[in-house]
Design a protein around this motif. Structure first.
Motif, short mmCIF file in Angstrom:
data_model
loop_
_atom_site.label_atom_id
_atom_site.label_comp_id
_atom_site.label_asym_id
_atom_site.label_seq_id
_atom_site.Cartn_x
_atom_site.Cartn_y
_atom_site.Cartn_z
N THR A 170 2.95 -6.49 -9.48
CA THR A 170 3.24 -7.27 -8.06
C THR A 170 4.40 -8.32 -8.30
N VAL A 171 5.48 -8.24 -7.41
CA VAL A 171 6.53 -9.21 -7.67
C VAL A 171 6.36 -10.21 -6.62
N ASN A 182 4.14 -4.99 -3.84
CA ASN A 182 3.55 -4.50 -4.95
C ASN A 182 4.29 -3.44 -5.84
N GLY A 183 3.51 -2.84 -6.83
CA GLY A 183 4.21 -1.93 -7.81
C GLY A 183 4.74 -0.72 -7.41
N SER A 184 4.26 -0.49 -6.31
CA SER A 184 4.82 0.92 -5.57
C SER A 184 5.92 0.67 -4.57
N GLY A 185 6.02 -0.74 -4.38
CA GLY A 185 7.38 -0.83 -3.57
C GLY A 185 6.99 -0.69 -2.41
N GLU A 186 5.71 -0.76 -2.00
CA GLU A 186 5.35 -0.41 -0.21
C GLU A 186 4.79 -1.66 0.25
N ASN A 187 4.88 -1.87 1.62
CA ASN A 187 4.26 -2.65 2.34
C ASN A 187 4.83 -4.17 1.74
N PRO A 188 5.90 -4.53 1.93
CA PRO A 188 6.15 -6.10 1.59
C PRO A 188 5.32 -6.79 2.64
N GLN A 189 5.33 -8.01 2.03
CA GLN A 189 4.50 -9.13 2.72
C GLN A 189 5.77 -10.38 2.95
N GLY A 212 -3.04 -1.50 -2.16
CA GLY A 212 -3.22 -2.14 -1.03
C GLY A 212 -2.04 -3.48 -1.16
N PRO A 213 -1.88 -3.82 -0.07
CA PRO A 213 -0.97 -5.10 0.25
C PRO A 213 -1.05 -5.94 -0.85
N CYS A 214 -0.15 -6.67 -1.32
CA CYS A 214 0.03 -7.87 -2.15
C CYS A 214 -0.38 -9.11 -1.29
#
Length: 128
Positions: A35-36, A54-61, A106-108
């Protein structure tokens, strides 16, 4: 051990834009396992989570204060993380840090304790 080098800060007028970059090095596995995130620290304030991905690049927070203005992205092949900042406000003035931590489903979470590696910080100053 992973090293992070963040850059791209500077002085900008209110309403302006900046793009922060973070280069990861010193590790052999894929950046996709991490996660970045971006955090910021302004004088007199606590460290604040700005955004994470997250690592998959989905659902940025995003922090509520930057939603609709900032965008986080990553290029795992290049081992790079970016933060595009638009419509900057004086209250965005801070030292910005990139960070990485283990990625989970899941979300970071923009919690500093979830991140083990940190960049040295880059200063962003928004002033007229």
């Amino acid at each position: 051990q992973m090293q992070l080098e963040d850059s791209g800060g500077g002085l900008v007028h209110p309403g302006g834009s900046l793009r922060l970059s973070c280069e990861a090095s010193g590790f052999t596995v894929s950046l996709a396992l991490y996660t970045v995130g971006w955090f910021r620290l302004a004088p007199g304030n606590k460290r604040e989570g700005v955004s994470c991905l997250n690592g998959s690049g989905e659902n940025p927070q995003y922090a509520e204060s930057v939603k609709g203005r900032f965008a986080i992205s990553r290029d795992n092949a290049k081992r790079m993380v970016y933060l595009e900042m638009n419509n900057l406000k004086t209250e965005d003035t801070a030292v910005y840090y990139c960070a990485t931590g283990p990625s989970f489903q899941g979300p970071c979470q923009m919690t500093p304790a979830a991140f083990g590696s940190w960049g040295q910080g880059t200063q962003v100053t928004v002033s007229s």
